[in-house]
Design an enzyme around this catalytic site. Sequence first.
Site, PDB file in Angstrom:
ATOM      1  N   ASP A  64     179.355  40.726   7.360  1.00  0.00           N
ATOM      2  CA  ASP A  64     180.284  41.525   8.152  1.00  0.00           C
ATOM      3  C   ASP A  64     179.640  42.808   8.658  1.00  0.00           C
ATOM      4  O   ASP A  64     178.458  43.027   8.476  1.00  0.00           O
ATOM      5  CB  ASP A  64     181.612  41.766   7.430  1.00  0.00           C
ATOM      6  N   LYS A  98     184.945  42.518  10.945  1.00  0.00           N
ATOM      7  CA  LYS A  98     185.849  43.178  11.884  1.00  0.00           C
ATOM      8  C   LYS A  98     186.033  44.584  11.404  1.00  0.00           C
ATOM      9  O   LYS A  98     186.108  44.844  10.212  1.00  0.00           O
ATOM     10  CB  LYS A  98     187.200  42.458  11.908  1.00  0.00           C
ATOM     11  N   MET A 157     187.671  54.402   3.022  1.00  0.00           N
ATOM     12  CA  MET A 157     188.636  54.005   4.072  1.00  0.00           C
ATOM     13  C   MET A 157     189.702  55.067   4.276  1.00  0.00           C
ATOM     14  O   MET A 157     190.853  54.739   4.559  1.00  0.00           O
ATOM     15  CB  MET A 157     189.305  52.671   3.689  1.00  0.00           C
TER      16      MET A 157
HETATM   17  N1  SAH Z   1     182.283  47.398  -0.571  1.00  0.00           N
HETATM   18  C1  SAH Z   1     182.005  48.610   0.170  1.00  0.00           C
HETATM   19  C2  SAH Z   1     183.264  49.288   0.661  1.00  0.00           C
HETATM   20  C3  SAH Z   1     184.014  48.503   1.682  1.00  0.00           C
HETATM   21  S1  SAH Z   1     185.456  49.318   2.220  1.00  0.00           S
HETATM   22  C4  SAH Z   1     181.154  49.528  -0.696  1.00  0.00           C
HETATM   23  O1  SAH Z   1     181.007  49.300  -1.878  1.00  0.00           O
HETATM   24  O2  SAH Z   1     180.588  50.473  -0.145  1.00  0.00           O
HETATM   25  C5  SAH Z   1     184.872  50.094   3.679  1.00  0.00           C
HETATM   26  C6  SAH Z   1     184.735  51.579   3.460  1.00  0.00           C
HETATM   27  O3  SAH Z   1     183.535  51.840   2.756  1.00  0.00           O
HETATM   28  C7  SAH Z   1     184.640  52.401   4.699  1.00  0.00           C
HETATM   29  O4  SAH Z   1     185.905  52.664   5.265  1.00  0.00           O
HETATM   30  C8  SAH Z   1     183.994  53.659   4.188  1.00  0.00           C
HETATM   31  O5  SAH Z   1     184.941  54.474   3.526  1.00  0.00           O
HETATM   32  C9  SAH Z   1     183.060  53.104   3.141  1.00  0.00           C
HETATM   33  N2  SAH Z   1     181.692  52.925   3.656  1.00  0.00           N
HETATM   34  C10 SAH Z   1     181.006  51.795   3.795  1.00  0.00           C
HETATM   35  N3  SAH Z   1     179.761  52.014   4.242  1.00  0.00           N
HETATM   36  C11 SAH Z   1     179.671  53.354   4.385  1.00  0.00           C
HETATM   37  C12 SAH Z   1     178.638  54.235   4.788  1.00  0.00           C
HETATM   38  N4  SAH Z   1     177.435  53.776   5.165  1.00  0.00           N
HETATM   39  N5  SAH Z   1     178.895  55.551   4.789  1.00  0.00           N
HETATM   40  C13 SAH Z   1     180.076  56.036   4.431  1.00  0.00           C
HETATM   41  N6  SAH Z   1     181.096  55.254   4.044  1.00  0.00           N
HETATM   42  C14 SAH Z   1     180.895  53.939   4.013  1.00  0.00           C
END
Ligand code: SAH
Length: 520
Positions: A46, A68, A183
């Site tokens: 994704d 998405k 998020m």
């Molecule tokens: N499984 C992922 C989280 C998925 S939910 C994890 O462990 O990181 C998606 C959220 O993750 C985004 O809305 C944001 O809050 C955060 N996120 C993911 N990648 C990011 C990044 N490179 N920098 C900052 N926030 C990030």
Amino acid sequence: MTENHQDSGRPNTGIVFLVGAGPGDPSLITVKGLECIRTADVIVYDYLASPRFIQEAREDAELIYVGKKGKDHTCEQDEINDILVRKAREGKKVVRLKGGDPYVFGRGAEEAEQLVASGIPFEMVPGVTSAVAAPAYAGIPVTHREHASMVTFITGHEDPTKEETAIDWEVLARNPGTLVFLMGVRNLNTISESLIKQGRSPGTPAALVRWGTTPAQQSLFSTLARIPEDASRAGIKPPAVLVVGSVTSLHEKLNWFEQKPLFGKRILITRSRKQSRGLAEKIASLGGEPVLFPTIEIKPPEDTGPMDRAIQEIGSYDWIIFTSVNGVELFLKRFLELREDIRDLSGPRIGAIGPVTAATILSHGIKVDLLAKEFVAEGLLAQFTTDQVKGKRFLIPRAETAREVLPEQIAKMGGTVDVVPVYRACLPDASDIDHAKELLRTKAIDAVTFTSSSTVNHFVEMLGPEDLGRLLEDVVIASIGPITSQTIREKGLTSTVEAAEYTTDGLVSGLAGVFLKRRG
Ligand code: SAH
């Protein structure tokens, strides 16, 4: 091509690996995760998974994009589950690649449950969650003995005004540790208000980190009360993490990543795809984002006759002079095809222009007798006396078109020279010229690197000379050495920086110098 696992002794059901791919920086992945990607038949990924991982996939791997942005993807989730089950039932090794950790707000557990229910074996490969990595790259440790002895990960996706909230704002407000919201960008107002309403101090330090661990990282430091407004003024959009707590104040001391010399810079690499890797890694290690736009594809020469003859008569040469990595690789490849025994190369002495060319020769277990002190043809010649050249036979395996300095000078000094083409630097068969143009037109590229005259010539040919001045306006042009710079000038352009040492290391140092100076 699909590997049938029956042949390899495995039962004919596949397996699904749920792999955490780090939050952005492609080096933030476990060894096991990378191994899974490199050997997968199918990769389902994704949008938070870095595109750089995809380059690690096997060439024949099936890549399925299911990502998405934002909003709920309930209906797609079923489709994703279906894909995983279906592909595994076909006997394939499936990698379900997710940004960060699959089990941290990643719905990885739901997919795993579905696999179990369908009787498909699976393994979970944890990743580095953005909840920890994004703050870390912005200089924020989520715990610290003097600041926070606990840390809580919270989904900021929930609407805190809805009645049946799973989030206990009162408990969170009283929580003395660090709060990390994922998020949460669209709900900043309500998050901030709810915490303050329940008694958290409005002056609590807070930070947002967007696209953490990537060259596009953006960080914002404020207070709990002010961060919604500051974020909207700074135009911060998802994906970002919100960190609440006094640990955020440590960024002033610990902000290592954003201080890297190439941080935030997008740098175009024009050499052949195969040779781009090292340069790309160097750029990334200094915080820059390498963008590949190969202008060269290395192919065998049209007529291999001269090369083959030289190889047959290899014992009659006194010297072989290699001028490029490609020259070494393609010559030796053909040599082994025809002679089958590297010991046949024992007669002539070996010279090299450039340390990387020399290293390539060495990597084949062959000693380099002479390395040019200055990494151009002239540098090598300066190390020969006329006596050493006179009456001697030289072989120069090199590109089909190349500079004549070396053979001409050797001939002048009384040596005999056979220049044999062992490769051609062609225009790439396929390339996304429109994409490169668009990046340049929108000023999304900060620098272009040229590592040889052919990269310059091809670049100009591919983009067309008409728009070039405009496209390259304000773009740093970096050249690997004087010969390349001269070609740049001949095309009516000016290089901003020329490498002090004519290697990719020198090139990257030069670039770093330019951007550090501009930052002041
Ligand atoms: N499984 C992922 C989280 C998925 S939910 C994890 O462990 O990181 C998606 C959220 O993750 C985004 O809305 C944001 O809050 C955060 N996120 C993911 N990648 C990011 C990044 N490179 N920098 C900052 N926030 C990030």
